[in-house]
Design a protein around this motif. Structure first.
Motif, PDB file in Angstrom:
ATOM      1  N   ASN A 343      45.553  38.219  53.159  1.00  0.00           N
ATOM      2  CA  ASN A 343      44.492  37.464  53.827  1.00  0.00           C
ATOM      3  C   ASN A 343      43.094  37.717  53.279  1.00  0.00           C
ATOM      4  N   SER A 344      42.946  38.683  52.372  1.00  0.00           N
ATOM      5  CA  SER A 344      41.602  39.033  51.922  1.00  0.00           C
ATOM      6  C   SER A 344      41.044  38.049  50.890  1.00  0.00           C
ATOM      7  N   LEU A 345      41.833  37.684  49.872  1.00  0.00           N
ATOM      8  CA  LEU A 345      41.329  36.725  48.876  1.00  0.00           C
ATOM      9  C   LEU A 345      40.978  35.382  49.501  1.00  0.00           C
ATOM     10  N   PRO A 346      41.822  34.794  50.381  1.00  0.00           N
ATOM     11  CA  PRO A 346      41.404  33.546  51.026  1.00  0.00           C
ATOM     12  C   PRO A 346      40.092  33.671  51.799  1.00  0.00           C
ATOM     13  N   MET A 347      39.829  34.813  52.411  1.00  0.00           N
ATOM     14  CA  MET A 347      38.555  34.994  53.113  1.00  0.00           C
ATOM     15  C   MET A 347      37.391  34.930  52.139  1.00  0.00           C
ATOM     16  N   VAL A 348      37.549  35.560  50.968  1.00  0.00           N
ATOM     17  CA  VAL A 348      36.458  35.587  49.985  1.00  0.00           C
ATOM     18  C   VAL A 348      36.189  34.193  49.428  1.00  0.00           C
ATOM     19  N   VAL A 349      37.236  33.479  49.001  1.00  0.00           N
ATOM     20  CA  VAL A 349      37.002  32.169  48.365  1.00  0.00           C
ATOM     21  C   VAL A 349      36.565  31.125  49.386  1.00  0.00           C
ATOM     22  N   ASP A 350      36.853  31.327  50.675  1.00  0.00           N
ATOM     23  CA  ASP A 350      36.374  30.390  51.686  1.00  0.00           C
ATOM     24  C   ASP A 350      34.964  30.710  52.150  1.00  0.00           C
ATOM     25  N   MET A 351      34.294  31.645  51.494  1.00  0.00           N
ATOM     26  CA  MET A 351      32.871  31.877  51.726  1.00  0.00           C
ATOM     27  C   MET A 351      32.013  31.148  50.705  1.00  0.00           C
ATOM     28  N   THR A 352      32.647  30.290  49.849  1.00  0.00           N
ATOM     29  CA  THR A 352      31.908  29.533  48.856  1.00  0.00           C
ATOM     30  C   THR A 352      32.490  28.127  48.780  1.00  0.00           C
ATOM     31  N   ASP A 353      32.027  27.333  47.788  1.00  0.00           N
ATOM     32  CA  ASP A 353      32.543  25.973  47.604  1.00  0.00           C
ATOM     33  C   ASP A 353      33.547  25.947  46.459  1.00  0.00           C
ATOM     34  N   ASN A 354      34.153  24.781  46.223  1.00  0.00           N
ATOM     35  CA  ASN A 354      35.191  24.661  45.200  1.00  0.00           C
ATOM     36  C   ASN A 354      34.664  24.854  43.789  1.00  0.00           C
TER      37      ASN A 354
END
Length: 420
Positions: A343-354
Motif C-alpha cells: 500500500n505504500s507505493l500507491p500512496m506516494v504516486v497518488d500524491m501527484t499527477d500522471n
C-alpha cells in the motif's frame, strides 16, 4: 467504468518477478561468499551489501524522471528495460565464478548499475496502466509476483546452492529468469500512446519534486517518505544478515537460512493480493499501521525468545522445507510486511499527477534506497560491537518501525483518488 485488467497486471508482474529473483539470490548468498570465500569482517560485509543501494541511490531517481520525459516508438519505459535486463543477467551469472575479490567486485558493480537502470521504469508501468482506485490491488498483484520470485530464489535457490562446488546454480537460474521476465513484459505490455504534456518549466524534474515535498505546507508526502525510510531501514538490515543470523545464532546451514526467508516470502505472496484489497476497503494508511504493529511485535519475539525455542522443529512441508518455531513468526511477518509494502507505493504516486508518476516513484526509491544503505551498515556495526552476536539485529528493527509509525500517524493524503 474502468476496471482492473488482471491479465495485463499479472503479465506486468513478471518484471518485478525478475527483479525479485535477482535481489533475493544476491542478498541470500553474496554475504556467504563474502564471509566464507573472502573472509571479510561483518562491518565490511555490511558495507558491501549496501553497494547495490548506493548505485540505486545515484541512478534510480533521475532515471525515473528521465523516463517521464522520454518519448520513443516503443514507449517511455521500455528502452530502459531492454538495455538494463540483459546486461544485469550476464553480470549476475558471472558472480559465483569470480575467485578473486577485485573480479567479484567488478561483476557485482556491473550488476548493480544495470539493475538500477531499469527497476524504476518497470515499476512505474503499473500506475501508468492502472486507474488510481485500483492501484493498491494492482500493486498487490505485482508484489505477489515479486514474492513468487523471492520464493523461487530462496526455496529452489537454497537447494541449488548446495548442489554445485562453486554455488553457481542459483545465480544462473536468476540470469535466465530475468531475461525471460523482461521479454514477457516487452511483448505483452503496451504503454499508453498518449501522455499528458506540460510546458518546459513544468516538465518532470526530480529536484523540483523533492523541493516541493520539502517546502510544501502540507507534509503528508514528506511524512510517508520518511516512514518508508524508517521501515526499510528495519527490514533491509535484517534481510541482509539473515542467512548469517541463521548460521551463527540458530546453528543452521546457509541454505536452510535462505529457506527460512523463503517461508516469509511464501506468506508474503499469499497475502499480497488480500493486502491490496484490504488497503482498498479499509484505507491504505490504516492498513500500513496495522502491518507496522505486527512487524514490531514479531521482531521483538525473535529477539526475546531463546534460540532453543526458535529452532524447535515442527514439520517438513513440501516446497517449504523444514518448519521451525521461528518459521511461524516469519510467516506472520510476511503477512504484516505485505500490508505495509503493497500500500505504500500507491500512496506516494497518488500524491501527484500522471505526468510525474516516474518522478514520484523515483522519490519512493530514493528514500527506500537510503534506508537500504543505512540498515546493513547499522547492523554490521551492531554485530561487530556485540562480538558477532547476530541476534542483536532483531532489536534494531522495532526501533525504526516505531519511528515509521510516528510518521504515518501524520499522513493525511495518498488514499485512492475519486474515479473520473
Amino acid at each position: 467504468m474502468k476496471r482492473l485488467n488482471y491479465g495485463k497486471t499479472f503479465l506486468l508482474g513478471f518484471g518485478f518477478f525478475g527483479v525479485s529473483v535477482i535481489w533475493m539470490v544476491y542478498n541470500s548468498f553474496v554475504p556467504l561468499f563474502l564471509a566464507n570465500k573472502f573472509q571479510l569482517d561483518p562491518r565490511w560485509i555490511g558495507f558491501f551489501m549496501t553497494l547495490d543501494n548506493i548505485a540505486a541511490f545515484l541512478i534510480q531517481p533521475p532515471v525515473g524522471a528521465w523516463s517521464d520525459r522520454l518519448r520513443t516508438p516503443i514507449g517511455r519505459r521500455m528502452p530502459f528495460i531492454l538495455i538494463g535486463a540483459p546486461i544485469g543477467a550476464i553480470a549476475f551469472g558471472l558472480i559465483p565464478l569470480a575467485n578473486i575479490l577485485p573480479l567479484f567486485v567488478a561483476c557485482t558493480s556491473t550488476l548493480l548499475v544495470s539493475m538500477a537502470f531499469w527497476r524504476i521504469p518497470v515499476i512505474a508501468l503499473m500506475p501508468d496502466i492502472t486507474p488510481s482506485r485500483f492501484r493498491s490491488q494492482a500493486n498487490g498483484i505485482i508484489n505477489m509476483m515479486g514474492g513468487i520470485g523471492s520464493i523461487v530464489a530462496t526455496l529452489i535457490g537454497g537447494r541449488l546452492y548446495d548442489m554445485s562446488a562453486n554455488h553457481a546454480y542459483p545465480f544462473w537460474m536468476g540470469s535466465i529468469l530475468v531475461v525471460l521476465s523482461a521479454l514477457l513484459v516487452f511483448i505483452f505490455i503496451k504503454e499508453p500512446k498518449e501522455y499528458e504534456e506540460t510546458s518546459e518549466e513544468e516538465r518532470p524534474d526530480l529536484w523540483k519534486a523533492f523541493m516541493t515535498v520539502i517546502r510544501g505546507e502540507e507534509k503528508s508526502a514528506l511524512r510517508i517518505l520518511l516512514a518508508i525510510f524508517f521501515w526499510f531501514v528495519a527490514y533491509n538490515a535484517i534481510e541482509a544478515f539473515f542467512t548469517l543470523y541463521a548460521q551463527n545464532h540458530l546453528g543452521l546451514e546457509g541454505g536452510q537460512g535462505a529457506q527460512l526467508l523463503g517461508q516469509l516470502s511464501f506468506v508474503f505472496v499469499l497475502f499480497a493480493l488480500p493486502a491490496g484489497y484490504i488497503g482498498g476497503s479499509l484505507g491504505r494508511r490504516r492498513t500500513i499501521l496495522i502491518g507496522l504493529v505486527g512487524m514490531i511485535v514479531l521482531m521483538l519475539l525473535m529477539y526475546i525468545l531463546p534460540k532453543a525455542t526458535l529452532i524447535i522443529p515442527l514439520a517438513k512441508v513440501f516446497g517449504l522445507g523444514q518448519m521451525y518455531m521461528i518459521s511461524i513468526l516469519l510467516m506472520l511477518a510476511g503477512a504484516s510486511w505485505a500490508m505495509i509494502n503493497v500500500n505504500s507505493l500507491p500512496m506516494v504516486v497518488d500524491m501527484t499527477d500522471n505526468v510525474r508518476i516516474g518522478t514520484y516513484t523515483g522519490l519512493y526509491y530514493l528514500f527506500s534506497t537510503l534506508a537500504a544503505i543505512a540498515g546493513p551498515n547499522i547492523n554490521g556495526w551492531i554485530v561487530a560491537l556485540t562480538h558477532n552476536n547476530y541476534s542483536s539485529i532483531m532489536i534494531v528493527g522495532p526501533i525504526f518501525m516505531v519511528l515509521a509509525m510516528a510518521m504515518m500517524l501524520g499522513v493525511k493524503r495518498g488514499e485512492a483518488k475519486p474515479q473520473a
